[in-house]
Scaffold this active site. Structure first.
Site, PDB file in Angstrom:
ATOM      1  N   LYS A 230       0.847  -1.206   0.000  1.00  8.97           N
ATOM      2  CA  LYS A 230       0.000   0.000   0.000  1.00  8.97           C
ATOM      3  C   LYS A 230       0.876   1.248   0.000  1.00  8.97           C
ATOM      4  O   LYS A 230       0.588   2.218  -0.707  1.00  8.97           O
ATOM      5  CB  LYS A 230      -0.929  -0.012   1.222  1.00  8.97           C
ATOM      6  CG  LYS A 230      -2.099  -0.990   1.059  1.00  8.97           C
ATOM      7  CD  LYS A 230      -2.874  -1.220   2.360  1.00  8.97           C
ATOM      8  CE  LYS A 230      -3.947  -2.293   2.118  1.00  8.97           C
ATOM      9  NZ  LYS A 230      -4.595  -2.753   3.353  1.00  8.97           N
TER      10      LYS A 230
ATOM     11  N   GLN B  29      -4.799  -1.521   9.504  1.00  7.04           N
ATOM     12  CA  GLN B  29      -4.777  -2.849   8.884  1.00  7.04           C
ATOM     13  C   GLN B  29      -5.412  -3.877   9.819  1.00  7.04           C
ATOM     14  O   GLN B  29      -5.067  -3.955  10.998  1.00  7.04           O
ATOM     15  CB  GLN B  29      -3.330  -3.227   8.547  1.00  7.04           C
ATOM     16  CG  GLN B  29      -3.165  -4.523   7.793  1.00  7.04           C
ATOM     17  CD  GLN B  29      -3.703  -4.482   6.366  1.00  7.04           C
ATOM     18  OE1 GLN B  29      -3.782  -3.443   5.749  1.00  7.04           O
ATOM     19  NE2 GLN B  29      -4.077  -5.631   5.855  1.00  7.04           N
TER      20      GLN B  29
ATOM     21  N   ASP C 128     -11.207   2.957   4.094  1.00  2.00           N
ATOM     22  CA  ASP C 128     -11.672   1.560   4.044  1.00  2.00           C
ATOM     23  C   ASP C 128     -13.193   1.493   3.849  1.00  2.00           C
ATOM     24  O   ASP C 128     -13.719   0.442   3.467  1.00  2.00           O
ATOM     25  CB  ASP C 128     -11.354   0.853   5.367  1.00  2.00           C
ATOM     26  CG  ASP C 128     -10.069   0.040   5.324  1.00  2.00           C
ATOM     27  OD1 ASP C 128      -9.751  -0.505   4.255  1.00  2.00           O
ATOM     28  OD2 ASP C 128      -9.416  -0.061   6.373  1.00  2.00           O
TER      29      ASP C 128
HETATM   30  N1  GUN Z   1      -7.044  -6.654   5.983  1.00  2.00           N
HETATM   31  C1  GUN Z   1      -7.302  -7.347   4.844  1.00  2.00           C
HETATM   32  N2  GUN Z   1      -7.927  -6.579   3.944  1.00  2.00           N
HETATM   33  C2  GUN Z   1      -8.070  -5.361   4.524  1.00  2.00           C
HETATM   34  C3  GUN Z   1      -8.636  -4.131   4.096  1.00  2.00           C
HETATM   35  O1  GUN Z   1      -9.175  -3.989   2.972  1.00  2.00           O
HETATM   36  N3  GUN Z   1      -8.583  -3.111   4.980  1.00  2.00           N
HETATM   37  C4  GUN Z   1      -8.025  -3.231   6.208  1.00  2.00           C
HETATM   38  N4  GUN Z   1      -8.023  -2.173   7.006  1.00  2.00           N
HETATM   39  N5  GUN Z   1      -7.491  -4.362   6.638  1.00  2.00           N
HETATM   40  C5  GUN Z   1      -7.516  -5.417   5.795  1.00  2.00           C
END
Ligand code: GUN
Length: 298
Positions: free
Chosen positions: A58, A102, A125
């Protein structure tokens, strides 16, 4: 379907690369208008190896798009209060347009409390109940990245979805429920199947669109599909092979589905790359909305 006439493969990787390029191309105009670039803060708690890879990717993608990336790594034993204090600081930081904590978090931390602590206008998100409510009510807001990416692939492939029969398999807050809301908003006729659904095969057989997001390897069999259906496979399941190696498979039996479907996303290279691209898109959207600028259409 005649032998040799296979489904089209939906190239999510290529589509995501295009979307990332369009996001990046919109950054200079934002910078000219505001004197700064959009910023995304990613918070990682603990040592989960998969999460470390996601967070690193990311950060790379954010910088590639010309945005500012702020990474915060906290030890696994950080208290919930300390994490909430960091989120509060990021909420108050004007250079931060998007905040992503995350998941999964360590067990002693309530993910619901963390999600609720993020400023909804920075919730890239789309997990905050305010954004879930906005989506359900047809109001503008930040939409979860994975279903948003699935919808883009569907609309790119099919154009107008109105009146189509769509089956969403899975009812998570992250994928299934927002996916169903997006498809309803796009005027599809939507069914949500889940672990208690009776006769999943019959539901699959009626669907023009199947979005599988349950995390069960190859649950959906090719023979269940309606010929010509468009299949979006959100599943990412690592399975063990007899030789001791592992392989990533989706929630759909891909080789079987190729014989029946009209189009299908592969695993990997389908939905996965769209998630990060949509995260960058959400960051750009959040930045424009916070700055009072018209949100560019991407
Ligand atoms: N863990 C796995 N996929 C995601 C996501 O799309 N957002 C977040 N915050 N954590 C994740």
């Amino acid at each position: 379907m005649a032998a040799g006439v296979g489904a089209a493969i939906i190239d999510g990787k290529a589509f995501a690369a295009g979307l990332r390029a369009r996001v990046g191309a919109a950054v200079p105009a934002f910078q000219a208008a505001t004197g700064r670039v959009p910023g995304l803060a990613v918070v990682l708690v603990g040592e989960d190896p998969a999460s470390h890879v996601y967070v690193r990717n990311k950060g790379i993608a954010t910088r590639e798009a010309g945005m500012a990336s702020f990474e915060h790594r906290l030890p696994a034993d950080v208290s919930e209060d300390e994490l909430l204090a960091l989120v509060a600081a990021l909420n108050g930081d004007d250079g931060v347009d998007g905040i992503l904590v995350q998941m999964p978090c360590p067990r002693h931390i309530s993910e619901a409390r963390v999600i609720a602590a993020v400023d909804p206008d920075k919730d890239v998100d789309g997990f905050h109940p305010v954004n879930a409510g906005r989506l359900a009510s047809g109001l503008p807001g930040l939409v979860p990245c994975t279903p948003s990416g699935c919808l883009m692939l569907l609309q790119d492939r099919l154009g107008d979805l109105s009146g189509l029969e769509a089956l969403v398999i899975g009812r998570s807050n992250i994928v299934g429920k927002p996916m169903a809301a997006l498809l309803v908003a796009a005027s599809a006729t939507v069914t949500v199947a889940h672990s208690r659904t009776r006769d999943l095969a019959a539901h699959v057989g009626r669907a023009d669109i199947v979005v599988a997001a349950v995390g069960v390897p190859e649950l959906v069999r090719g023979a269940w599909l309606k010929p010509g259906a468009t299949v979006i496979d959100v599943g990412m399941n690592r399975i063990a092979l007899p030789d001791g190696k592992t392989r990533l498979v989706g929630d759909v039996a891909f080789a079987e589905a190729l014989e029946v479907a009209g189009a299908i996303t592969p695993v990997p290279g389908g939905v996965g790359p769209m998630t990060i691209a949509c995260l960058l898109r959400n960051t750009l959207i959040a930045a424009h909305a916070r700055a009072g600028l018209a949100v560019p259409s991407l």
